[in-house]
Design an enzyme around this catalytic site. Structure first.
Site, PDB file in Angstrom:
ATOM      1  N   GLY A 104      -8.598 -32.854 -34.350  1.00 11.38           N
ATOM      2  CA  GLY A 104      -9.947 -32.713 -33.819  1.00 11.38           C
ATOM      3  C   GLY A 104     -10.076 -33.463 -32.510  1.00 11.38           C
TER       4      GLY A 104
ATOM      5  N   GLN B  51     -14.451 -37.517 -25.493  1.00 16.04           N
ATOM      6  CA  GLN B  51     -13.139 -38.179 -25.456  1.00 16.04           C
ATOM      7  C   GLN B  51     -12.357 -37.832 -24.193  1.00 16.04           C
ATOM      8  OE1 GLN B  51     -12.170 -36.947 -29.743  1.00 16.04           O
ATOM      9  NE2 GLN B  51     -11.044 -38.869 -29.528  1.00 16.04           N
TER      10      GLN B  51
ATOM     11  N   CYS C 151      -7.628 -41.655 -34.786  1.00 18.72           N
ATOM     12  CA  CYS C 151      -8.409 -41.072 -33.703  1.00 18.72           C
ATOM     13  C   CYS C 151      -7.551 -41.032 -32.447  1.00 18.72           C
ATOM     14  CB  CYS C 151      -9.654 -41.934 -33.464  1.00 18.72           C
ATOM     15  SG  CYS C 151     -10.694 -41.345 -32.117  1.00 18.72           S
ATOM     16  N   LEU C 152      -7.611 -39.926 -31.723  1.00 16.60           N
ATOM     17  CA  LEU C 152      -6.798 -39.809 -30.505  1.00 16.60           C
ATOM     18  C   LEU C 152      -7.220 -40.832 -29.449  1.00 16.60           C
ATOM     19  CD1 LEU C 152      -6.468 -35.923 -30.166  1.00 16.60           C
ATOM     20  CD2 LEU C 152      -4.774 -37.551 -31.045  1.00 16.60           C
TER      21      LEU C 152
ATOM     22  N   HIS D  22     -16.240 -37.075 -38.410  1.00 14.31           N
ATOM     23  CA  HIS D  22     -15.600 -37.961 -37.431  1.00 14.31           C
ATOM     24  C   HIS D  22     -15.864 -37.461 -36.007  1.00 14.31           C
ATOM     25  CE1 HIS D  22     -11.943 -40.374 -35.978  1.00 14.31           C
ATOM     26  NE2 HIS D  22     -12.229 -39.575 -34.970  1.00 14.31           N
ATOM     27  N   GLU D  23     -15.652 -36.163 -35.777  1.00  9.59           N
ATOM     28  CA  GLU D  23     -15.818 -35.617 -34.428  1.00  9.59           C
ATOM     29  C   GLU D  23     -17.280 -35.652 -33.987  1.00  9.59           C
ATOM     30  OE1 GLU D  23     -13.287 -35.386 -32.649  1.00  9.59           O
ATOM     31  OE2 GLU D  23     -11.901 -35.486 -34.331  1.00  9.59           O
TER      32      GLU D  23
ATOM     33  N   HIS E 163     -18.504 -38.850 -32.550  1.00  7.87           N
ATOM     34  CA  HIS E 163     -18.175 -39.077 -31.135  1.00  7.87           C
ATOM     35  C   HIS E 163     -19.336 -38.652 -30.231  1.00  7.87           C
ATOM     36  CE1 HIS E 163     -14.024 -40.470 -31.030  1.00  7.87           C
ATOM     37  NE2 HIS E 163     -13.659 -39.538 -31.902  1.00  7.87           N
TER      38      HIS E 163
HETATM   39 ZN   LIG Z   1     -11.879 -39.598 -32.885  1.00  8.27          ZN
END
Ligand SMILES: [Zn+2]
Length: 179
Positions: free
Chosen positions: A46, A51, A97-98, A139-140, A143
């Site tokens: 995701g 981000q 998380c990226l 989670h996404e 953000h």
């Molecule tokens: Zn994340």
């Protein structure tokens, strides 16, 4: 289409609240391509627009992580202006998380969710999800409100992760300067 740089936490850009998408135009369609390409290149499941520094309420999710692993009939989700209309149960998942590379932490969220959103064709969609998909959606969408999974962890663990991320960022800046 391009692979974008993913912002690393802590970064003030990651803490901003993103704005609703008003119209789905070429810019938004290009953003969807960039998000998908960047997510797959980073081996993520995701990615949210903030981000990559774009503060629009838009996320992509593909819990299979790649085209090869995705069962036929399943498509990567491009989600615009998401809203949770129902949440139930609890599920604890070890999340990553990226924007926090190499780190994981246990987070408890709703185990089952119902969400409405607009798709890339401008159609209103409703999705029900549980398990990893429910985790990824929550989670996404966090953000988009400037919230990262580290905020659910203990202060001690969060501070340890923060130190490692600051070190990582310093190393990357040195590499960039040397390049
Ligand atoms: Zn994340």
């Amino acid at each position: 289409m391009a692979i974008k740089d993913i912002l690393i936490w802590p970064d003030p850009e990651l803490a901003k609240v993103s704005e609703e998408v008003e119209t789905i135009d070429d810019e938004i369609r290009a953003l969807a391509e960039d998000l998908l390409e960047t997510m797959y290149a980073a081996d993520g499941v995701g990615l949210a627009a903030p981000q990559i520094g774009i503060h629009k309420r838009m996320v992509v999710v593909d819990i299979y992580g790649s085209e090869e692993d995705r069962p036929s009939g399943e498509e990567p989700l491009v989600i615009i202006n998401p809203k949770f209309v129902h949440k139930e149960g609890e599920l604890t998942w070890e999340e990553g998380c990226l924007s926090v590379p190499g780190e994981v932490g246990k987070v408890t969220r709703a185990g089952k969710v119902t969400m409405t959103y607009t798709d890339l064709d401008g159609n209103e969609q409703t999705i029900e999800a549980e398990g990893l998909k429910a985790v990824a959606l929550q989670h996404e969408c966090d953000h988009l409100d400037g919230k990262l999974f580290v905020e659910y962890l203990s202060r001690l663990k969060r501070n340890m992760i923060k130190k490692r991320m600051l070190k990582l960022k310093a190393e990357r800046e040195e590499e960039d300067a040397a390049a």
